[in-house]
Design an enzyme around this catalytic site. Structure first.
Site, PDB file in Angstrom:
ATOM      1  N   HIS A 186       0.850  -1.184   0.000  1.00 10.96           N
ATOM      2  CA  HIS A 186       0.000   0.000   0.000  1.00 10.96           C
ATOM      3  C   HIS A 186       0.882   1.229   0.000  1.00 10.96           C
ATOM      4  O   HIS A 186       1.936   1.223   0.620  1.00 10.96           O
ATOM      5  CB  HIS A 186      -0.914   0.013   1.241  1.00 10.96           C
ATOM      6  CG  HIS A 186      -2.056   0.948   1.090  1.00 10.96           C
ATOM      7  ND1 HIS A 186      -1.967   2.280   1.388  1.00 10.96           N
ATOM      8  CD2 HIS A 186      -3.305   0.736   0.627  1.00 10.96           C
ATOM      9  CE1 HIS A 186      -3.123   2.852   1.120  1.00 10.96           C
ATOM     10  NE2 HIS A 186      -3.951   1.946   0.663  1.00 10.96           N
TER      11      HIS A 186
ATOM     12  N   ASP B 185      -7.996  -5.548   0.145  1.00 12.57           N
ATOM     13  CA  ASP B 185      -8.482  -6.389  -0.947  1.00 12.57           C
ATOM     14  C   ASP B 185      -8.115  -7.851  -0.793  1.00 12.57           C
ATOM     15  O   ASP B 185      -8.615  -8.698  -1.518  1.00 12.57           O
ATOM     16  CB  ASP B 185      -7.898  -5.888  -2.279  1.00 12.57           C
ATOM     17  CG  ASP B 185      -8.462  -4.537  -2.625  1.00 12.57           C
ATOM     18  OD1 ASP B 185      -9.638  -4.323  -2.304  1.00 12.57           O
ATOM     19  OD2 ASP B 185      -7.735  -3.715  -3.188  1.00 12.57           O
TER      20      ASP B 185
END
Ligand code: ACO
Length: 430
Positions: free
Chosen positions: A306, A364
């Site tokens: 991320h 996710d």
């Protein structure tokens, strides 16, 4: 704001740049006068060190793995609140009183229908179109159906557009799904809550009764809540940039959805589940980890890494718990995808490559497992993300428009092409 200044010295120039202190997070050096005073730009492709706006909506501490909406941590909101309450919080800045909540829910519930003419718009698409292609088109087309809420200078029209978007997104997304599987559109039911209504529009058929499981509705609501906003990510920045030109809200949100579709952003949940299926069995995991580490192989572990979180993604923790709950409810105990996911997570977290680069599972990584267990095909994962994020996009849009100092977004560039040269007639070329 403080009187502190940063000093920038280059060539024979010295510039004093104001430093602003936020309520949380790193200080910000204000370079707005840099070009006017120093005749230089800053260069920051990917905006890794750039704050593009002032915002009071969402805060992320990537090192601590903290995500706050209006100050409230996401794990508390995910366990104690629900999506529409979080929508209210994001839009209006405070948790609602019971009366405010009732009024807001009532407003959203009474705007869930789509203009009937829009069914023909759906029918213009190929049945095998990706639902995101349909959704981006339908969201943009809302400006053609709801002209009376496109005047951004009118606060009442802005409010109506906001409510319409939040209320109608479940219908837009469910209909894209129904269209892609050749089933009739199911109209919204205002006696159901937001998540249950969405599940009903996706999974009920006229031929038989369908009862929404409260546990699945709760899990759906949690997925919506966990994706509701994430400060200035790529799709939200796209919405802000589109809005900076004065574009109407439906066009801006469609732009955000288009950006979200990419596999490095909201498309990662689909890509992640497809990767887990491709890996197939736990014995193949080392091979895929080796590929992810190989600089000559473009393969990446989807659902890992991320831009901001460098410790853990707080949303992934809640999502993992939800995955266990949903699979338990559905009696799925030996799901091979989940086994691969858990083992992949374990092996990757023990691998020095991922530790050194601070790569952790993101939201996710587990959402796809839940959505698959609920019966959604992978192509619906990103649309569900878009549905959830609509409130974040529209809250940031609303905030930007209410800031009297906002300007059209217009980055500059480090030009490395040819300097001036004269046109060459074709007979003199080569
Ligand atoms: N697998 C393997 N290596 C990775 C991964 C990964 N998933 N992610 C990053 N790396 C490596 C990069 O190769 C790079 O290595 P290098 O320094 O040796 O060149 C280093 O880690 C830093 O990666 P960047 O791409 O520079 O980091 P950035 O902040 O730009 O990208 C991103 C973040 C796009 C999320 C990236 O981690 C990625 O592609 N992850 C997979 C896709 C994904 O899951 N996206 C969902 C994001 S969350 C969301 O939108 C809800």
């Amino acid at each position: 704001m403080t009187d502190r200044k940063a000093t920038l010295t280059f060539d024979d120039k010295t510039l004093e740049l104001p430093i602003h202190s936020p309520t949380a997070g790193p200080d910000v050096i204000d370079i707005r006068k840099l070009y006017a005073q120093g005749d230089v730009f800053t260069h920051d492709p990917g905006f890794t060190s750039t704050s593009a706006c002032e915002s009071t909506i969402t805060f992320i501490d990537g090192d601590k793995g903290e995500l706050l909406h209006r100050g409230y941590p996401i794990d508390q909101l995910a366990s104690k609140s629900h999506y529409l309450e979080v929508c209210y919080l994001l839009l209006y800045g405070e948790l609602p009183t019971a009366a405010e909540m009732e009024k807001f829910e009532n407003t959203i519930t009474r705007h869930t229908m789509l203009h009937e003419q829009m069914t023909y718009f759906y029918r213009g698409f190929r049945r095998d179109a990706h639902p995101m292609a349909i959704i981006v088109g339908v969201m943009g087309a809302m400006s053609a159906f709801y002209h009376d809420s496109t005047d951004i200078s009118d606060p009442r029209q802005r409010e109506i557009a906001t409510h319409r978007l939040i209320a109608k997104m479940p219908t837009i997304v469910a209909w894209a799904f129904k269209y892609s599987i050749g089933q009739p559109f199911v109209y919204p039911r205002n006696d159901l809550d937001y998540a249950a209504n969405f599940l009903n529009m996706c999974f009920s058929v006229p031929a038989e009764d369908y009862e929404v499981s409260p546990v699945l509705a709760r899990a759906m609501d949690r997925i919506f809540t966990l994706h509701a906003d994430h400060e200035q990510n790529a799709s939200t920045s796209t919405v802000r940039l589109a809005s900076s030109s004065g574009a109407n809200p439906f066009a801006c949100i469609a732009a955000g959805a288009a950006c979200l579709w990419g596999p490095a952003h909201g498309g990662a949940n689909q890509a992640c589940l497809e990767m887990l299926r491709e890996i197939g069995t736990v014995d193949k995991i080392p091979e895929y980890i080796a590929r992810a580490k190989d600089k000559d192989d473009p393969f990446r572990l989807m659902g890992f890494g991320h831009r901001v979180y460098k410790n853990f993604d707080p949303r992934a923790k809640v999502m993992k718990e939800s995955a266990d709950e949903v699979l338990d409810l559905l009696g799925i105990h030996d799901n091979p995808t989940l086994q691969v996911a858990k083992e992949l997570e374990r092996q990757a977290l023990e691998d020095p490559y991922f530790a050194e680069k601070k790569l952790f599972p993101n939201v996710d990584f587990y959402s796809g497992i839940i959505l698959e267990a609920m019966g959604f095909p992978t192509s619906m994962f990103t649309p569900i993300f878009a549905l959830s994020r609509t409130v974040g996009w529209i809250s940031q849009w609303k905030e930007q428009l209410s800031d009297p100092a906002h300007k059209i977004g217009r980055p500059r560039q480090l030009y490395t092409g040819h300097p001036f040269r004269d046109y060459v007639e074709v007979e003199n070329r080569g």
